[in-house]
Design a protein around this motif. Structure first.
Motif, short mmCIF file in Angstrom:
data_model
loop_
_atom_site.label_atom_id
_atom_site.label_comp_id
_atom_site.label_asym_id
_atom_site.label_seq_id
_atom_site.Cartn_x
_atom_site.Cartn_y
_atom_site.Cartn_z
N GLU A 54 -18.69 0.22 26.07
CA GLU A 54 -18.03 -1.07 26.25
C GLU A 54 -18.63 -2.20 25.42
OE1 GLU A 54 -15.07 -1.54 28.45
OE2 GLU A 54 -15.35 0.44 27.58
N ALA A 55 -19.66 -1.93 24.64
CA ALA A 55 -20.31 -2.97 23.86
C ALA A 55 -19.47 -3.37 22.66
CB ALA A 55 -21.68 -2.48 23.39
N ALA A 56 -19.75 -4.55 22.13
CA ALA A 56 -18.97 -5.05 20.99
C ALA A 56 -19.09 -4.15 19.77
CB ALA A 56 -19.44 -6.47 20.65
N ASP A 57 -20.23 -3.47 19.60
CA ASP A 57 -20.42 -2.58 18.45
C ASP A 57 -20.15 -1.12 18.80
OD1 ASP A 57 -22.56 -2.18 20.12
OD2 ASP A 57 -24.09 -2.33 18.56
N SER A 58 -19.41 -0.90 19.85
CA SER A 58 -19.11 0.46 20.32
C SER A 58 -18.33 1.26 19.28
CB SER A 58 -18.30 0.39 21.61
OG SER A 58 -17.78 1.65 21.96
N PRO A 59 -18.60 2.57 19.18
CA PRO A 59 -17.87 3.43 18.24
C PRO A 59 -16.62 4.07 18.84
CG PRO A 59 -19.67 4.68 19.17
CD PRO A 59 -19.74 3.30 19.80
N PHE A 75 -13.66 -14.31 18.23
CA PHE A 75 -12.89 -15.06 19.22
C PHE A 75 -13.28 -14.65 20.63
CE2 PHE A 75 -9.07 -15.39 21.94
CZ PHE A 75 -8.87 -16.76 21.88
N TRP A 76 -13.51 -13.35 20.84
CA TRP A 76 -13.80 -12.79 22.17
C TRP A 76 -15.27 -12.99 22.48
CZ3 TRP A 76 -9.93 -10.96 25.26
CH2 TRP A 76 -10.30 -10.29 26.43
N SER A 77 -15.60 -13.84 23.41
CA SER A 77 -17.00 -14.17 23.69
C SER A 77 -17.57 -13.46 24.91
CB SER A 77 -17.15 -15.69 23.89
OG SER A 77 -16.79 -16.38 22.71
N THR A 78 -16.72 -13.03 25.84
CA THR A 78 -17.22 -12.36 27.03
C THR A 78 -17.59 -10.91 26.73
OG1 THR A 78 -16.62 -11.65 29.28
CG2 THR A 78 -14.85 -11.76 27.68
N PRO A 79 -18.61 -10.36 27.41
CA PRO A 79 -18.96 -8.94 27.21
C PRO A 79 -17.95 -7.99 27.84
CG PRO A 79 -20.35 -9.90 28.92
CD PRO A 79 -19.58 -11.03 28.32
N VAL A 80 -17.08 -8.48 28.71
CA VAL A 80 -16.09 -7.63 29.36
C VAL A 80 -15.00 -7.26 28.35
CG1 VAL A 80 -14.42 -7.46 31.24
CG2 VAL A 80 -16.54 -8.76 31.56
N LEU A 81 -14.74 -5.96 28.22
CA LEU A 81 -13.73 -5.42 27.29
C LEU A 81 -14.07 -5.75 25.84
CD1 LEU A 81 -10.48 -6.28 29.30
CD2 LEU A 81 -11.65 -4.06 29.18
N ALA A 82 -15.35 -5.92 25.54
CA ALA A 82 -15.76 -6.31 24.18
C ALA A 82 -15.43 -5.25 23.14
CB ALA A 82 -17.25 -6.61 24.17
N ALA A 83 -15.41 -3.98 23.53
CA ALA A 83 -15.15 -2.91 22.56
C ALA A 83 -13.70 -2.82 22.13
CB ALA A 83 -15.60 -1.56 23.14
N ALA A 84 -12.83 -3.62 22.73
CA ALA A 84 -11.42 -3.64 22.32
C ALA A 84 -11.22 -4.38 21.00
CB ALA A 84 -10.56 -4.29 23.41
N GLN A 85 -12.27 -5.04 20.50
CA GLN A 85 -12.22 -5.74 19.20
C GLN A 85 -11.13 -6.81 19.19
OE1 GLN A 85 -11.84 -2.83 16.05
NE2 GLN A 85 -13.47 -1.54 16.86
N SER A 86 -11.06 -7.59 20.24
CA SER A 86 -9.98 -8.57 20.38
C SER A 86 -10.39 -9.92 19.81
CB SER A 86 -9.59 -8.71 21.86
OG SER A 86 -9.14 -7.48 22.37
#
Length: 379
Positions: free
Chosen positions: A31-36, A198-209
């Motif tokens: 779920e991390a922003a840098d998730s593969p 744009f997406w600052s919250t850690p929730v759903l960060a791996a969606a690359q939104s």
């Protein structure tokens, strides 16, 4: 949990090894922003789920698709939500491909590469504007000799860092001076396309939104799909197909995230049997709503009736999931919440269903009119 096991089996049939590959990573790494996870998904032929067999895809039907999305989102809510954006766009475009003369040879060439090359489509419909008219995007285009020059911004835009094609709703000028809605297929490598956090919250960060910005992006005429509504407000075939698939798959993805929480309660035998059964009943009621609507679509439900059905399932499921998450978190207990971020991650992710357009309040009058026997007019 039986309903989740059934979803896993369907997912394994369409994407062998995908769930196992995802589960090699801890949930918070997924779920991390840098998730593969997006590239893991691409490697397991995820892009072709709704692509017809004649184009090399696996041609999942609505019921199969909602089960696949539920399974994937139970393993990674971010991936479940992000891939919904790809799938509803693909389903919409292939729906148009089946209609005579709706797509150009250039558009069909792009679609032909989705399954074989694993192309991922980012969906640029949302623009992050409160109370916006969802059928009137702010991104604009001006005519050029070969097509259009596009300027504007799409945010949030899932798959922004992994997309191969940006599908963007744009207002284009007509010969009579008016502007109408169109959908553009814009290669992600086009000059003038950039992304910004744009997406600052850690929730759903791996969606690359994140935000996708378009600055003087040249789009040829043959990659522009025009809308042909019956009147200014009424949904046409493009919008109807898109709305239907988006609401159905989005609702299923968040049901998957909630399923992961409920599965923890059942596996750990938290609470008493009465409470566990009540929790599972509430979740399976949500599953049944989504799957029942999917079956109706497979049986031929279409047009306004299809849009109304998926919105009904979405809002009813939204209420069920909110209560399900509250109960599941309480039953898992404070120590589970304290010792691991996973409970908070899953619970927060499920809440995001309420943020997807159209908001309940924005379509209340329109749905009331439809249920009373009138047409369905969404704005």
């Amino acid at each position: 949990m039986r309903s989740l096991t059934a979803a896993y089996e369907v997912c394994e049939r369409f994407h062998p090894g995908l769930l196992a590959a995802l589960e090699e990573l801890p949930l918070m790494a997924r779920e991390a922003a840098d998730s593969p996870v997006v590239e893991v998904y691409r490697r397991h032929r995820g892009a072709g789920l709704l692509v017809p067999a004649t184009y090399g895809g696996t041609a999942a039907g609505p019921l199969e698709a909602v089960r696949v999305q539920r399974a994937i989102a139970s393993a990674s809510p971010s991936l479940g939500v992000a891939t919904v954006m790809h799938h509803f766009t693909v389903a919409m475009l292939f729906r148009l491909a089946e209609a005579a003369e709706r797509l150009t040879p250039a558009q069909l060439k792009v679609l032909s590469a989705v399954a074989g090359d694993g192309l991922l489509f980012a969906s640029g419909w949302a623009e992050g504007r409160t109370d916006q008219n969802i059928l009137s995007p702010s991104v604009v285009a001006e005519r050029t000799e070969s097509g259009y020059r596009v300027n504007g911004s799409k945010k949030p835009c899932s798959l922004s860092r992994s997309m191969d094609v940006l599908t963007a709703s744009v207002m284009v000028p007509d010969d009579d001076g008016r502007s109408t809605l169109a959908l553009m297929l814009i290669p992600a490598s086009s000059p003038g396309i950039g992304t910004r956090t744009f997406w600052s919250t850690p929730v759903l960060a791996a969606a690359q939104s994140d935000e996708v910005r378009l600055t003087d992006v040249e789009v040829p005429e043959e990659l522009v799909i025009r809308s042909t509504p019956e009147d200014h407000d009424r949904l046409d075939d493009l919008q109807t197909a898109g709305f239907t698939w988006f609401e159905l798959l989005t609702t299923s993805a968040y049901t998957g995230a909630a399923s992961a929480l409920v599965a923890q309660v059942l596996a750990g035998e938290r609470g008493n049997a009465h409470d566990r059964a009540a929790l599972a009943v509430r979740l399976d009621a949500a599953v049944g709503l989504v799957e029942g609507t999917a079956r109706a679509l497979e049986d031929g439900l279409d047009g306004d009736a299809a849009v109304a059905a998926v919105l009904t399932a979405r809002y009813a499921t939204q209420d069920l999931l909110a209560a399900t998450v509250d109960q599941a978190v309480e039953m898992l207990g404070g120590m589970a919440f304290i010792r691991s971020p996973e409970v908070a991650c899953l619970a927060s992710a499920v809440r995001a269903l309420a943020f997807h357009p159209p908001s309940r309040a924005s379509v209340a009058a329109e749905l009331a009119e439809y249920f009373a026997g009138g047409p369905l007019r969404l704005s």
